[in-house]
Design an enzyme around this catalytic site. Structure first.
Site, PDB file in Angstrom:
ATOM      1  CG  HIS A   1      60.301  -0.784  69.578  1.00  0.00           C
ATOM      2  ND1 HIS A   1      61.102   0.233  69.143  1.00  0.00           N
ATOM      3  CD2 HIS A   1      59.088  -0.562  69.028  1.00  0.00           C
ATOM      4  CE1 HIS A   1      60.405   1.050  68.374  1.00  0.00           C
ATOM      5  NE2 HIS A   1      59.174   0.598  68.288  1.00  0.00           N
TER       6      HIS A   1
ATOM      7  CG  ASP B   1      68.591  -4.292  75.064  1.00  0.00           C
ATOM      8  OD1 ASP B   1      67.417  -3.999  74.791  1.00  0.00           O
ATOM      9  OD2 ASP B   1      69.312  -3.623  75.834  1.00  0.00           O
TER      10      ASP B   1
HETATM   11  P1  ADQ Z   1      64.712   0.193  76.388  1.00  0.00           P
HETATM   12  O1  ADQ Z   1      64.668  -1.196  76.958  1.00  0.00           O
HETATM   13  O2  ADQ Z   1      64.139   1.240  77.255  1.00  0.00           O
HETATM   14  O3  ADQ Z   1      64.061   0.255  74.940  1.00  0.00           O
HETATM   15  P2  ADQ Z   1      67.230   1.416  75.279  1.00  0.00           P
HETATM   16  O4  ADQ Z   1      67.215   1.142  73.832  1.00  0.00           O
HETATM   17  O5  ADQ Z   1      68.579   1.316  75.877  1.00  0.00           O
HETATM   18  O6  ADQ Z   1      66.300   0.457  76.131  1.00  0.00           O
HETATM   19  O7  ADQ Z   1      66.684   2.876  75.501  1.00  0.00           O
HETATM   20  C1  ADQ Z   1      66.712   3.463  76.750  1.00  0.00           C
HETATM   21  C2  ADQ Z   1      66.610   4.965  76.622  1.00  0.00           C
HETATM   22  O8  ADQ Z   1      66.344   5.506  77.911  1.00  0.00           O
HETATM   23  C3  ADQ Z   1      67.885   5.613  76.103  1.00  0.00           C
HETATM   24  O9  ADQ Z   1      67.570   6.630  75.207  1.00  0.00           O
HETATM   25  C4  ADQ Z   1      68.525   6.169  77.376  1.00  0.00           C
HETATM   26  O10 ADQ Z   1      69.269   7.357  77.203  1.00  0.00           O
HETATM   27  C5  ADQ Z   1      67.314   6.471  78.232  1.00  0.00           C
HETATM   28  N1  ADQ Z   1      67.722   6.356  79.637  1.00  0.00           N
HETATM   29  C6  ADQ Z   1      68.108   5.261  80.306  1.00  0.00           C
HETATM   30  N2  ADQ Z   1      68.468   5.581  81.565  1.00  0.00           N
HETATM   31  C7  ADQ Z   1      68.306   6.899  81.697  1.00  0.00           C
HETATM   32  C8  ADQ Z   1      68.510   7.834  82.749  1.00  0.00           C
HETATM   33  N3  ADQ Z   1      68.960   7.474  83.950  1.00  0.00           N
HETATM   34  N4  ADQ Z   1      68.215   9.125  82.511  1.00  0.00           N
HETATM   35  C9  ADQ Z   1      67.767   9.504  81.300  1.00  0.00           C
HETATM   36  N5  ADQ Z   1      67.567   8.688  80.280  1.00  0.00           N
HETATM   37  C10 ADQ Z   1      67.820   7.401  80.462  1.00  0.00           C
HETATM   38  C11 ADQ Z   1      63.363  -0.696  74.103  1.00  0.00           C
HETATM   39  C12 ADQ Z   1      64.101  -1.996  73.794  1.00  0.00           C
HETATM   40  C13 ADQ Z   1      65.479  -1.705  73.228  1.00  0.00           C
HETATM   41  C14 ADQ Z   1      65.342  -0.810  71.985  1.00  0.00           C
HETATM   42  C15 ADQ Z   1      64.449   0.389  72.255  1.00  0.00           C
HETATM   43  C16 ADQ Z   1      64.110   1.133  70.974  1.00  0.00           C
HETATM   44  O11 ADQ Z   1      64.222  -2.792  74.970  1.00  0.00           O
HETATM   45  O12 ADQ Z   1      66.159  -2.892  72.882  1.00  0.00           O
HETATM   46  O13 ADQ Z   1      66.617  -0.338  71.603  1.00  0.00           O
HETATM   47  O14 ADQ Z   1      63.209  -0.011  72.850  1.00  0.00           O
HETATM   48  O15 ADQ Z   1      63.561   0.279  70.032  1.00  0.00           O
END
Ligand code: ADQ
Length: 465
Positions: free
Chosen positions: A157, A365
C-alpha cells in the site's frame, strides 16, 4: 469458489461504512471479504504477557475476523520498530528518519513467524491467501516454509523506494528475496513496480522473463500495478446524506462567504503538512488582497504517537500554525483552522463538498485516498479544484484533472492556490469530470476484483522450488 484469507497487521471489525471512521484500507478489505467466504487474520492491537497464539474469532457485518494478541516487546520491535521506524520512513524516501537496528529486524522476523504458526492451521488446501502491506513482507515465505502450497498474493500500500535508497537497509536483499514466495505482487502504480523490479534484477540477479514476470532461482512471481480506489458509490451517497448536508451547511455558515481550502490527513511526516502550511503562508504573503477571502481547514488526527518522529511533527505543526495565525489573523479572521480529530465519513464528505480547494500535498504517498474522496464528494454543477502532489500515487490517475504541484515548493503551491481560486466554473467542471471518470471506473471494487482475479486465475505463474 475459493475461500479468501486476508492477512494484514491490523484487523478492524467492519462497521457501517457510511458513518464509520474507518480508513480506506479497512473499507476496501471488508468489501472484498463480503464477496468471498473466508476470514481476515491479523493483530488485535492488544498486548499480552506471554504470546499464546490464542485466536479470537468474531463475526460482524458479514465478515469473520481472527485476531491474536502480541507481547509488548513484539509491538516495540515489530510494529513501532521495524515497520514504523525503519520501513515506513525508508519506503517514503526518508532515510534521514529511518532507524536501522538488529533488534527491530529480529522482532519483525519473530512476529511474522508467530503469525505464520498461528494462521497456518486455519488454511485449507483450496484457500487463496492475500497478504497486505509492509508489516508482513516475509509472511508468504514463512507460510511456504510451513508447507503451504496455496496461491499467495501480496499487495503493497506504500511506495517502493529506488534501489539506491533501499540498499541502505542492511536486510534489503533478504527481505526482497522473501517476496519471491508470492505468486502475485501488487503495487499501486508503475513507478513503484519498476523500482521493485530494478532492485530484484540489479541487486538479486532476478531475470525479467516478461514485463510482468520475474524469476529468481526456481520461483516465478507476477507483478502488477493495481491502483486502489475508494467505495465511490457509497461515498457519493454519503456526500448526499443528511449528516453530510448538515456538515456542509455548518462549514458554509462558518465560512461566512470565504473560500475554504481543506486538507485531511493522518498526522504523518509523509503527508507534507509542514510544507503545506508553508505553501499556504507563501500564498498569504504573495497575495495580501486574498487574505481574508480564504481560510485553510486542516484536519489531522494523530497517529503512531508512540514513535518519536510523530511526536515531533505534531509539535512542529502546532508551532507553525500558531506562528502563521499569530502573524496574519485579525479580529474577524483566522487563516488556519487546525483540528486533530477524526470525523465520520459522511461528515467528512460534507466538509469536502464545502471546500473550494482540496489541498493534498504529500511528499510521497503510495496512492492517497483523500484525493479521490474529495473528488467524489463534489457537487457536479459547481465542483471544487483538487491541488495534488505530483509525488502521490494518485497523480498517475488524476493528473489530467488536478493541479499538480511539487509539494516542496512553497511558491508553486501559492501559484496553484491562486489559480484554483480564480478558475472559471466550466474549467472546474471539465477537470472534475476527467477525475471523476477515473474515480468511478477504478473504484475499490475494480481494485479488489482485478487483484483477486489475477491471484485466483488459472494461469500458473509459480513454480515450486
Ligand atoms: P494512509 O496513509 O492512511 O493509507 P490515505 O490513502 O489518504 O492514507 O487514507 C486515509 C484514510 O483515512 C482516508 O479514507 C481518509 O478519509 C481517512 N481519514 C483521514 N483523516 C481522517 C479524519 N480526520 N477523520 C476520518 N477519516 C479520516 C495508506 C497509504 C496510502 C494508500 C492507502 C490505501 O499510505 O498511500 O492510499 O494506504 O492503500
Amino acid at each position: 469458489m475459493n475461500r479468501l484469507i486476508i492477512i494484514s497487521n491490523r484487523v478492524s471489525a467492519p462497521t457501517d461504512s457510511k458513518s464509520g471512521a474507518q480508513g480506506g484500507l479497512a473499507v476496501a478489505l471488508a468489501a472484498a471479504l463480503r464477496e468471498y467466504r473466508g476470514l481476515w487474520f491479523g493483530w488485535s492491537g492488544e498486548t499480552t504477557d506471554v504470546f499464546s497464539g490464542h485466536i479470537n474469532f468474531q463475526r460482524a457485518h458479514g465478515v469473520t475476523t481472527a485476531t491474536v494478541d502480541l507481547e509488548e516487546q513484539d509491538v516495540d520491535e515489530y510494529y513501532n520498530g521495524f515497520a514504523n521506524r525503519t520501513l515506513w520512513p525508508l519506503f517514503h524516501y526518508r532515510i534521514d528518519l529511518a532507524e536501522y537496528a538488529r533488534d527491530f529486524a529480529g522482532g519483525y522476523k519473530r512476529v511474522n513467524e508467530r503469525f505464520a504458526d498461528t494462521v497456518r492451521p486455519l488454511i485449507e488446501p483450496d484457500d487463496v491467501i492475500w497478504i497486505q502491506d509492509y508489516h508482513m513482507f516475509p509472511l508468504g515465505g514463512e507460510l511456504r516454509d510451513r508447507g503451504c502450497k496455496n496461491r499467495i498474493g501480496f499487495f503493497l500500500h506504500i511506495p517502493w523506494p529506488p534501489r539506491r535508497l533501499l540498499n541502505t537497509l542492511p536486510e534489503a536483499g533478504e527481505l526482497v528475496a522473501t517476496l519471491f514466495a508470492y505468486d502475485v505482487i501488487g503495487f499501486h502504480i508503475e513507478e513503484w513496480l519498476e523500482s521493485f523490479c530494478d532492485f530484484a534484477v540489479k541487486d538479486l540477479g532476478a531475470e525479467r522473463v516478461a514485463p510482468d514476470v520475474l524469476k529468481l532461482g526456481a520461483r516465478t512471481v507476477r507483478v502488477v500495478a493495481n491502483p486502489i480506489g475508494i467505495d465511490t458509490q457509497e461515498f457519493v451517497a454519503a456526500a448526499n446524506s443528511p449528516p453530510a448536508r448538515l456538515s456542509y451547511r455548518r462549514m458554509r455558515d462558518s465560512a461566512v462567504g470565504r473560500d475554504m481550502i481543506v486538507g485531511v490527513d493522518r498526522l504523518d511526516y509523509s503527508k507534507g503538512l509542514e510544507e503545506r502550511f508553508l505553501g499556504y503562508e507563501q500564498f498569504l504573503k504573495d497575495h495580501p488582497e486574498e487574505r481574508k477571502e480564504v481560510f485553510l481547514l486542516q484536519i489531522a488526527p494523530p497517529s503512531r504517537g508512540a514513535v518519536e518522529s510523530y511526536q515531533k511533527i505534531r509539535a512542529t505543526l502546532e508551532g507553525l500554525s500558531g506562528r502563521i495565525n499569530g502573524g496574519y489573523a485579525d479580529v474577524d479572521w483566522v487563516p488556519i483552522r487546525y483540528v486533530n480529530q477524526g470525523y465520520p465519513r459522511d461528515v467528512l464528505a460534507g466538509i469536502y463538498r464545502a471546500a473550494r480547494i482540496g489541498l493534498v500535498t504529500p511528499l510521497r504517498d503510495g496512492m492517497n485516498l483523500v484525493a479521490k474522496e474529495y473528488v467524489a464528494a463534489q457537487d457536479p454543477e459547481d465542483p471544487g479544484v483538487l491541488i495534488l502532489s505530483r509525488f502521490a500515487g494518485a497523480a498517475a490517475q488524476l493528473g489530467e484533472g488536478a493541479l499538480l504541484v511539487n509539494p516542496y515548493s512553497a511558491e508553486e503551491m501559492s501559484d496553484a492556490i491562486l489559480r484554483a481560486l480564480r478558475m472559471p466554473r466550466d474549467e472546474r467542471q471539465a477537470r472534475w469530470r476527467r477525475m471523476m471518470d477515473n474515480v468511478e471506473q477504478q473504484d475499490v471494487i475494480w481494485w479488489r476484483k482485478r487483484f483477486t482475479d489475477l491471484l485466483m486465475g488459472d494461469v500458473e505463474v509459480s513454480a515450486e522450488a
